[in-house]
Motif scaffolding. Structure first.
Motif, mmCIF file in Angstrom:
data_model
loop_
_atom_site.group_PDB
_atom_site.id
_atom_site.type_symbol
_atom_site.label_atom_id
_atom_site.label_comp_id
_atom_site.label_asym_id
_atom_site.label_seq_id
_atom_site.Cartn_x
_atom_site.Cartn_y
_atom_site.Cartn_z
ATOM 1 N N ASP A 64 44.886 -3.326 -43.894
ATOM 2 C CA ASP A 64 44.997 -3.869 -45.306
ATOM 3 C C ASP A 64 43.659 -3.877 -45.849
ATOM 4 O OD1 ASP A 64 45.671 -5.250 -47.741
ATOM 5 O OD2 ASP A 64 46.886 -6.641 -46.707
ATOM 6 N N LEU A 65 43.548 -3.008 -46.655
ATOM 7 C CA LEU A 65 42.070 -2.890 -47.321
ATOM 8 C C LEU A 65 42.029 -2.937 -48.761
ATOM 9 C CD1 LEU A 65 40.688 0.005 -45.011
ATOM 10 C CD2 LEU A 65 40.357 -2.351 -44.796
ATOM 11 N N ARG A 66 42.954 -3.681 -49.399
ATOM 12 C CA ARG A 66 43.223 -3.738 -50.885
ATOM 13 C C ARG A 66 42.061 -4.545 -51.634
ATOM 14 N NH1 ARG A 66 48.452 -7.293 -51.018
ATOM 15 N NH2 ARG A 66 47.921 -7.704 -48.815
ATOM 16 N N ASP A 67 41.061 -5.113 -50.710
ATOM 17 C CA ASP A 67 39.979 -5.532 -51.455
ATOM 18 C C ASP A 67 38.837 -4.580 -51.306
ATOM 19 O OD1 ASP A 67 39.835 -6.002 -48.818
ATOM 20 O OD2 ASP A 67 38.410 -7.531 -48.797
ATOM 21 N N CYS A 68 38.979 -3.425 -50.954
ATOM 22 C CA CYS A 68 38.114 -2.318 -50.831
ATOM 23 C C CYS A 68 38.032 -1.135 -51.460
ATOM 24 C CB CYS A 68 37.975 -1.684 -49.178
ATOM 25 S SG CYS A 68 37.727 -3.172 -47.996
ATOM 26 N N VAL A 69 37.180 -0.367 -51.649
ATOM 27 C CA VAL A 69 36.967 0.803 -52.693
ATOM 28 C C VAL A 69 36.387 1.972 -51.860
ATOM 29 C CG1 VAL A 69 35.785 1.711 -54.755
ATOM 30 C CG2 VAL A 69 36.892 -0.522 -54.704
ATOM 31 N N THR A 70 36.910 3.103 -52.146
ATOM 32 C CA THR A 70 36.124 4.165 -51.615
ATOM 33 C C THR A 70 35.582 5.315 -52.473
ATOM 34 O OG1 THR A 70 36.646 6.141 -49.815
ATOM 35 C CG2 THR A 70 38.412 6.012 -51.588
ATOM 36 N N GLU A 71 34.498 5.478 -52.099
ATOM 37 C CA GLU A 71 33.787 6.702 -53.150
ATOM 38 C C GLU A 71 33.942 8.000 -52.238
ATOM 39 O OE1 GLU A 71 33.056 7.671 -55.849
ATOM 40 O OE2 GLU A 71 30.765 7.338 -56.282
ATOM 41 N N TYR A 72 34.148 9.102 -52.726
ATOM 42 C CA TYR A 72 33.932 10.560 -51.998
ATOM 43 C C TYR A 72 32.426 10.951 -51.903
ATOM 44 C CZ TYR A 72 39.025 10.858 -51.933
ATOM 45 O OH TYR A 72 40.451 10.480 -51.778
ATOM 46 N N VAL A 73 32.250 11.488 -51.121
ATOM 47 C CA VAL A 73 30.973 12.155 -50.865
ATOM 48 C C VAL A 73 31.159 13.902 -50.858
ATOM 49 C CG1 VAL A 73 28.560 12.372 -49.651
ATOM 50 C CG2 VAL A 73 29.848 10.023 -50.247
ATOM 51 N N HIS A 74 30.504 14.581 -51.430
ATOM 52 C CA HIS A 74 30.658 16.128 -51.260
ATOM 53 C C HIS A 74 29.207 16.594 -51.026
ATOM 54 C CE1 HIS A 74 34.656 16.248 -53.733
ATOM 55 N NE2 HIS A 74 33.995 15.107 -54.197
ATOM 56 N N SER A 75 29.132 17.008 -49.789
ATOM 57 C CA SER A 75 28.027 17.834 -49.542
ATOM 58 C C SER A 75 27.678 19.076 -50.113
ATOM 59 C CB SER A 75 27.858 18.025 -47.885
ATOM 60 O OG SER A 75 28.964 18.941 -47.312
ATOM 61 N N ASP A 76 29.184 19.830 -50.653
ATOM 62 C CA ASP A 76 29.229 20.716 -51.390
ATOM 63 C C ASP A 76 30.069 20.623 -52.690
ATOM 64 O OD1 ASP A 76 29.460 23.326 -52.916
ATOM 65 O OD2 ASP A 76 29.889 24.427 -50.895
ATOM 66 N N PRO A 77 29.495 20.412 -53.961
ATOM 67 C CA PRO A 77 30.399 20.268 -54.929
ATOM 68 C C PRO A 77 31.579 20.995 -55.284
ATOM 69 C CG PRO A 77 28.207 19.915 -55.497
ATOM 70 C CD PRO A 77 28.003 20.692 -54.466
ATOM 71 N N GLN A 78 31.549 22.254 -54.768
ATOM 72 C CA GLN A 78 32.445 23.377 -54.699
ATOM 73 C C GLN A 78 33.689 23.100 -53.709
ATOM 74 O OE1 GLN A 78 32.373 25.147 -57.540
ATOM 75 N NE2 GLN A 78 30.690 23.964 -57.846
ATOM 76 N N ARG A 79 33.500 22.128 -52.903
ATOM 77 C CA ARG A 79 34.396 21.987 -51.692
ATOM 78 C C ARG A 79 34.902 20.303 -51.751
ATOM 79 N NH1 ARG A 79 32.202 24.694 -46.344
ATOM 80 N NH2 ARG A 79 34.495 24.455 -45.694
ATOM 81 N N LYS A 80 35.939 20.218 -50.944
ATOM 82 C CA LYS A 80 36.435 18.912 -50.853
ATOM 83 C C LYS A 80 35.316 18.190 -50.219
ATOM 84 C CE LYS A 80 41.352 20.065 -50.719
ATOM 85 N NZ LYS A 80 42.475 19.838 -49.870
ATOM 86 N N ALA A 81 35.609 16.699 -50.314
ATOM 87 C CA ALA A 81 34.547 15.656 -50.053
ATOM 88 C C ALA A 81 34.562 15.761 -48.457
ATOM 89 C CB ALA A 81 34.899 14.298 -50.516
ATOM 90 N N ASP A 82 33.370 15.478 -47.931
ATOM 91 C CA ASP A 82 33.404 15.569 -46.421
ATOM 92 C C ASP A 82 33.468 14.095 -45.943
ATOM 93 O OD1 ASP A 82 30.889 17.439 -47.636
ATOM 94 O OD2 ASP A 82 31.853 18.377 -45.914
ATOM 95 N N LEU A 83 33.031 13.037 -46.774
ATOM 96 C CA LEU A 83 32.684 11.758 -46.421
ATOM 97 C C LEU A 83 33.392 10.814 -47.298
ATOM 98 C CD1 LEU A 83 29.911 13.179 -45.157
ATOM 99 C CD2 LEU A 83 29.764 10.995 -44.382
ATOM 100 N N ARG A 84 33.783 9.572 -46.564
ATOM 101 C CA ARG A 84 34.094 8.442 -47.482
ATOM 102 C C ARG A 84 33.149 7.238 -47.452
ATOM 103 N NH1 ARG A 84 39.875 9.856 -45.977
ATOM 104 N NH2 ARG A 84 40.936 10.346 -47.868
ATOM 105 N N LEU A 85 32.769 6.882 -48.533
ATOM 106 C CA LEU A 85 31.824 5.639 -48.405
ATOM 107 C C LEU A 85 32.720 4.408 -49.135
ATOM 108 C CD1 LEU A 85 29.192 4.042 -48.484
ATOM 109 C CD2 LEU A 85 28.907 4.916 -51.053
ATOM 110 N N VAL A 86 33.034 3.343 -48.100
ATOM 111 C CA VAL A 86 33.848 2.297 -48.371
ATOM 112 C C VAL A 86 33.111 0.979 -48.622
ATOM 113 C CG1 VAL A 86 35.561 0.836 -47.444
ATOM 114 C CG2 VAL A 86 35.814 3.287 -47.020
ATOM 115 N N PHE A 87 33.328 0.265 -49.717
ATOM 116 C CA PHE A 87 32.579 -0.842 -50.056
ATOM 117 C C PHE A 87 33.427 -1.783 -50.664
ATOM 118 C CE2 PHE A 87 32.351 1.810 -54.078
ATOM 119 C CZ PHE A 87 32.594 0.758 -55.002
ATOM 120 N N ARG A 88 33.151 -3.062 -50.863
ATOM 121 C CA ARG A 88 33.663 -4.191 -51.455
ATOM 122 C C ARG A 88 32.911 -4.653 -52.551
ATOM 123 N NH1 ARG A 88 35.742 -8.798 -47.101
ATOM 124 N NH2 ARG A 88 33.512 -8.513 -46.520
#
Length: 213
Positions: free
Chosen positions: A67-91
């Protein structure tokens, strides 16, 4: 976008270790994709800090992910032309002192895929079981609309941020400290550091973060 002038970033030693793994890989291969990824990670952190980004979407509840309803994820792309490699999660957090900037607590930055996924790390750091629902988080809503379009996702982010800022129960982890993102040196190699503000009486811990004394 939130339109905020900026946020105070806070984070604990486990997030610091996440970043140090990325930084160490970049230092081993300063001209390679690892260094590019580090730059993208730092850019994402700066965007979260200055309010250019409110994250990609709000998280929800799912058995096995927690249950992470108080959290947000941001995507991180090492290559803007490809799908995101990582997720940055914060509150989102209310200001520590009324009238000061609101806070954003960085919880984890990890790869998007794999058995030991980023959400399992976030749950562990928050002391939550991945199979349990947190009744106190019902104030954030029952489900996430993260699958909707960009406008719907932004509306949900705005609504949940308002809830988090108004809820006295939304408090950072005891180990979290203020964090500043900045360039380590002007050498042109893309190297950067995450600098921590330490209380005057604090001792440096094994990862460089202050320990409570």
């Amino acid at each position: 976008m939130s339109g905020a002038a900026g946020y105070v970033l806070i984070a604990g030693p486990e997030f610091d270790l996440d970043y140090r793994r990325i930084d160490a890989a970049a230092q081993r291969n300063p001209g390679g994709p690892e260094a590019v990824l580090r730059r993208q990670v730092l850019r994402a952190m700066l965007d979260v800090a200055n309010g250019r980004s409110d994250g990609h979407h709000a998280l929800g509840y799912a058995p096995g992910k927690g249950d992470l309803r108080d959290c947000v994820t941001e995507y991180v792309h090492s290559d803007p032309q490809r799908k995101a490699d990582l997720r940055l999660v914060f509150r989102e957090m209310a200001p520590e002192v009324p009238g000061s900037p609101a806070r954003r607590e960085l919880l984890a930055i990890r790869g998007r895929h794999g058995v030991n996924n980023v959400y399992a790390h976030v749950c562990a750091r928050l002391g939550r079981q991945v199979t349990d629902r947190q009744p106190g988080l019902d104030r954030f809503g029952r489900e996430s609309v993260s699958g909707g379009n960009g406008a719907a996702r932004q509306a949900e982010l705005d609504a949940r941020r308002a809830v988090a800022h108004a809820w006295a129960g939304q408090r950072p982890l005891r180990s979290s400290r203020p964090l500043a993102v900045g360039t380590a040196r002007a050498s042109g190699d893309g190297s950067a550091t995450v600098a921590r503000e330490q209380p005057r009486s604090a001792r440096a811990g094994p990862t460089g973060w202050p320990e409570r004394g």
